[in-house]
Design a protein around this motif. Structure first.
Motif, short mmCIF file in Angstrom:
data_model
loop_
_atom_site.label_atom_id
_atom_site.label_comp_id
_atom_site.label_asym_id
_atom_site.label_seq_id
_atom_site.Cartn_x
_atom_site.Cartn_y
_atom_site.Cartn_z
N SER B 249 48.37 50.32 39.01
CA SER B 249 47.79 49.18 38.33
C SER B 249 48.89 48.22 37.94
N SER B 250 48.70 46.94 38.21
CA SER B 250 49.73 45.95 37.84
C SER B 250 49.05 44.71 37.28
N GLY B 251 48.66 44.78 36.04
CA GLY B 251 48.08 43.61 35.36
C GLY B 251 46.78 43.16 35.96
N GLU B 252 46.85 42.18 36.86
CA GLU B 252 45.64 41.57 37.39
C GLU B 252 45.00 42.40 38.50
N GLN B 253 45.77 43.32 39.06
CA GLN B 253 45.27 44.06 40.22
C GLN B 253 45.41 45.55 40.03
N ALA B 254 44.48 46.26 40.66
CA ALA B 254 44.58 47.71 40.68
C ALA B 254 44.43 48.17 42.11
N THR B 255 45.13 49.25 42.46
CA THR B 255 44.94 49.80 43.79
C THR B 255 44.10 51.07 43.65
N VAL B 256 43.04 51.11 44.45
CA VAL B 256 42.11 52.23 44.35
C VAL B 256 42.16 53.00 45.65
N GLU B 257 42.26 54.31 45.54
CA GLU B 257 42.27 55.13 46.74
C GLU B 257 40.85 55.63 47.01
N ILE B 258 40.34 55.24 48.18
CA ILE B 258 38.98 55.62 48.53
C ILE B 258 39.03 56.42 49.81
N ASP B 259 38.72 57.67 49.74
CA ASP B 259 38.64 58.51 50.92
C ASP B 259 39.93 58.42 51.75
N GLY B 260 41.07 58.40 51.05
CA GLY B 260 42.34 58.36 51.75
C GLY B 260 42.82 56.98 52.15
N LEU B 262 43.55 52.80 50.94
CA LEU B 262 43.86 52.05 49.72
C LEU B 262 43.14 50.70 49.73
N LEU B 263 42.66 50.33 48.55
CA LEU B 263 41.93 49.07 48.43
C LEU B 263 42.44 48.37 47.18
N ILE B 264 42.73 47.06 47.32
CA ILE B 264 43.19 46.31 46.16
C ILE B 264 41.98 45.62 45.52
N VAL B 265 41.84 45.86 44.24
CA VAL B 265 40.67 45.36 43.52
C VAL B 265 41.17 44.58 42.31
N PRO B 266 40.65 43.37 42.09
CA PRO B 266 41.06 42.66 40.87
C PRO B 266 40.58 43.42 39.64
N ALA B 267 41.45 43.53 38.65
CA ALA B 267 41.07 44.26 37.44
C ALA B 267 41.44 43.41 36.25
N ALA B 268 40.53 43.34 35.31
CA ALA B 268 40.80 42.53 34.12
C ALA B 268 41.65 43.32 33.14
N GLY B 269 42.80 43.82 33.62
CA GLY B 269 43.77 44.46 32.74
C GLY B 269 43.44 45.87 32.29
N ALA B 270 42.21 46.30 32.50
CA ALA B 270 41.78 47.54 31.88
C ALA B 270 42.05 48.79 32.72
N ALA B 271 42.62 48.59 33.91
CA ALA B 271 42.76 49.73 34.80
C ALA B 271 43.80 50.73 34.31
N GLN B 272 43.48 52.01 34.37
CA GLN B 272 44.44 53.05 34.03
C GLN B 272 44.57 53.98 35.23
N VAL B 273 45.80 54.33 35.54
CA VAL B 273 46.02 55.19 36.70
C VAL B 273 45.30 56.53 36.48
N GLY B 274 44.61 56.99 37.52
CA GLY B 274 43.91 58.28 37.42
C GLY B 274 42.43 58.13 37.11
N GLN B 275 42.01 56.88 36.75
CA GLN B 275 40.59 56.66 36.44
C GLN B 275 39.73 56.74 37.69
N ASP B 276 38.50 57.21 37.52
CA ASP B 276 37.52 57.16 38.61
C ASP B 276 36.83 55.82 38.57
N TRP B 277 36.81 55.13 39.71
CA TRP B 277 36.18 53.82 39.75
C TRP B 277 35.08 53.76 40.80
#
Lengths: 279, 356
Positions: B249-260, B262-277
């Motif tokens: 997670s880097s401020g405005e963006q979060a990287t989400v791992e989906i089925d192996g 990676l997808l970059i998703v805009p995040a309003a700051g609230a992303a925490q590493v390890g969260q299920d999205w």
């Protein structure tokens, strides 16, 4: 070729129309012939059915019916009893029909069949029981007594007609009236009542004709003061005066024609048979 | 005078075990067209009936025009309402139907006549004043219903699925007619429907309801573009949902791992590493490309498993691996065949995390 096909097709259609016409006339005659014979009998003199039409016409039999058989008095009896039966049946059927049509009643089917019971069992058996009770209560040969006996078969009809009328009343139309600003009283007079009035009218017509035509129950409860037209006609047959009896049945039929005419003009007949759609 | 016309404050209604409305809070502004949208049984009709007074809430208050009307009977609330089945008075002519609210209010005859005719002209039904409802088509009946609701200029117009009984083409015409009429009269309107297209086309704001609760309130584009929950995203328009874990997670963006992948998703700051999205993306926001070179950011390779021709667009199902399938809709300018290898691009701006 096409021309020939058209000719055949036309012929078939014509044939179908022909067949339909034949059926219709057969049915019509089947219903009306007995009636026409009675009509001719009531105005014919020296007519014993060997010729197609009576040789002489006369109104004597009607005069006899009025003077000797005292038909006006008997017609009045019949109408008074019908009025009593209609009033009581309607008063019973209004709340019963409302409850059955509008409310969730437990055992609604059972209740309906109990209401219909007097119509299901043979009238003569039912009438016998009614007579036994009425003798004890001194209700025999009273307008009220004969009227009450008729209620037993009139009220079920009235209840059925009214419950389906009330059932067909759309709740949302009543809600619409409330949203438009009408309180319950004004909703009743401006919306509910006008909407159910045709149903109430058909119920009244139904009960009236049922009571007016009733023979069996009257036979077991009538007396010299409360003899009705169907009973008088029935007894006259036994006495053997066919011509006078025919005149009486003609008089008996007149109000029915009046009612039929009224129904045809005022309310659609399909609302009375089948559907009972109410409004 | 506040700018709120209708307010539901913590209203709840229970029918036996069913909680039809669960602490609803809703403020409808003056002159606003608010739609209550949701599937059948979501409680939107109960909410409407709390406003009309046909239902008294077990708890909470209903305010109309700053007055507590919770216990005021329906006929004193000065409302206008249009019903799904029209609910016209069958024994009255068009004129008498529209005149009814004025007659109940004992308006003088002359003024009443003027008002009725004016309202009938508004809905272009003035030549039908002597007709009975059964002689009119569905659309005409509903216009009369609208006239009856508007004739005495009520504070609020309530519309309970008014277009559901009309055929598709007429429904669309009436949408604009009603919207236009409400706008012109500046009346506050509450519109109940289960049809999302209707809600988006007509409303100033939409309240999406589910299981007795309001899931989200917003303007039509907010509701469509930024749904907060899976239910809202799913109920309004078509959606793909991708389940994954936040890996960075880097401020405005979060990287989400989906089925192996990676997808970059805009995040309003609230992303925490390890969260299920749960990430959602609309089928028509996804781009379909031929496979050339290596996939770059937010590009995934897959196979077309099914396609359906829809006229103005083509609906593809793209299989990404064994478990994951995406629904993609394109305008059909570049076409792919079933079984063909394709590359899908999910623009980061179109990907959005939603709650379950």
């Amino acid at each position: 070729m096409r021309n020939l096909a058209t000719v055949y097709w036309r012929a078939l259609v014509q044939r179908k129309r022909l067949l339909g016409t034949v059926f219709l006339w057969t049915f019509f005659l089947w219903i009306t012939t007995p009636f026409m014979i009675i009509m001719l009998k009531s105005v014919g003199r020296n007519w014993f059915g060997r010729k197609w039409l009576p040789p002489n016409l006369t109104l004597d039999w009607y005069r006899w019916a009025v003077t000797v058989a005292n038909i006006p008095r008997i017609l009045a009896n019949t109408l008074i009893i019908a009025a009593i039966a209609v009033t009581i049946s309607t008063l019973i059927a209004l709340p019963t029909g409302w409850a059955l049509g509008r409310r969730k009643v437990r055992g609604k089917e059972l209740l309906t069949s109990i209401i219909l019971l007097p119509r299901m069992i043979p009238p003569i058996a039912y009438a016998l029981g009614v007579a036994q009770i009425f003798y004890r209560l001194h209700l025999v040969d009273k307008y009220l007594g004969v009227g009450l006996a008729h209620v037993a078969i009139c009220a079920p009809y009235a209840t059925l007609v009214l419950s389906s009328t009330f059932q067909a009343l759309d709740d949302r139309v009543l809600e619409a009236s409330a949203v438009c600003g009408a309180n319950q009283l004004r909703t009743f007079f401006h919306v509910t009542l006008p909407m159910v009035l045709p149903g109430i009218l058909s119920s009244i017509i139904f009960t009236f004709t049922t009571s007016y035509n009733e023979l069996t129950l009257t036979l077991m409860t009538y007396g010299p003061h409360t003899i009705t037209l169907p009973v008088r006609t029935y007894l006259a047959v036994g006495e053997g005066y066919w011509e006078v009896t025919s005149a009486m049945s003609m008089i008996l039929v007149i109000p029915s024609f009046f009612v039929l005419f009224m129904i045809q003009r005022e309310i659609a007949p399909e609302k009375l048979v089948g559907g009972f759609k109410g409004v | 005078m506040s700018n709120v016309m209708i307010e539901l404050r913590d209203t709840s209604k229970r029918y036996g075990k069913l909680l039809a409305n669960d602490r609803l809070n809703l403020s409808i502004l003056r002159g606003e067209l608010m739609t209550l949208l949701g599937p059948s049984g979501c409680g939107k009709t109960t909410a409407l009936r709390c406003i009309t007074g046909q239902v008294t809430p077990d708890e909470g208050q209903v305010l109309i025009d700053d007055i507590d009307v919770t216990n005021l009977p329906t006929h004193k609330r000065e409302l206008g309402m249009v019903f799904q089945n029209f609910a016209l008075f069958p024994h009255m002519t068009v004129y008498q139907n529209v005149e009814f609210p004025l007659m109940i209010r004992n308006e003088p005859q002359a003024e009443s006549r003027e008002r009725v005719m004016e309202t009938l002209r508004l809905i272009r039904m003035e030549s039908y004043e002597k007709h009975y409802p059964r002689q009119l088509s569905g659309g005409q009946q509903q216009r009369v219903g609208l006239a009856r609701a508007l004739v005495y200029r009520p504070k609020v117009l309530l519309l309970d699925e008014p277009l559901s009984n009309l055929d598709a083409k007429l429904r669309e015409e009436m949408r604009f007619e009603i919207k236009d009429l409400v706008r012109r009269l500046g009346i506050t309107a509450v519109y109940v429907t289960h049809d999302q297209a209707e809600a988006l086309a007509m409303s100033d704001r939409v309240a999406v309801m589910n299981a007795g609760r309001i899931e989200q309130i917003g303007t039509p584009d907010e509701i469509y573009e930024c749904p907060h929950s899976r239910f809202v995203a799913d109920f309004i328009g078509l959606s793909n949902f991708l389940r994954g874990k936040v890996v960075s997670s880097s401020g405005e963006q979060a990287t989400v791992e989906i089925d192996g992948r990676l997808l970059i998703v805009p995040a309003a700051g609230a992303a925490q590493v390890g969260q299920d999205w749960l990430v959602f993306v609309r089928p028509n926001d996804i781009e379909l490309l031929p496979v050339t070179g290596e996939p770059i950011e937010n590009e995934l390779d897959g196979t077309v498993s099914k396609l359906t021709y829809l006229g103005d667009r083509i609906d593809y199902r793209v299989a990404l691996g064994s478990a994951l399938e995406l629904r993609v809709q394109t305008d059909g300018k570049v076409r792919f065949a079933a079984g063909e290898q394709v590359r899908v691009r999910l623009p980061p701006a179109s990907c959005r995390p939603v709650t379950e």
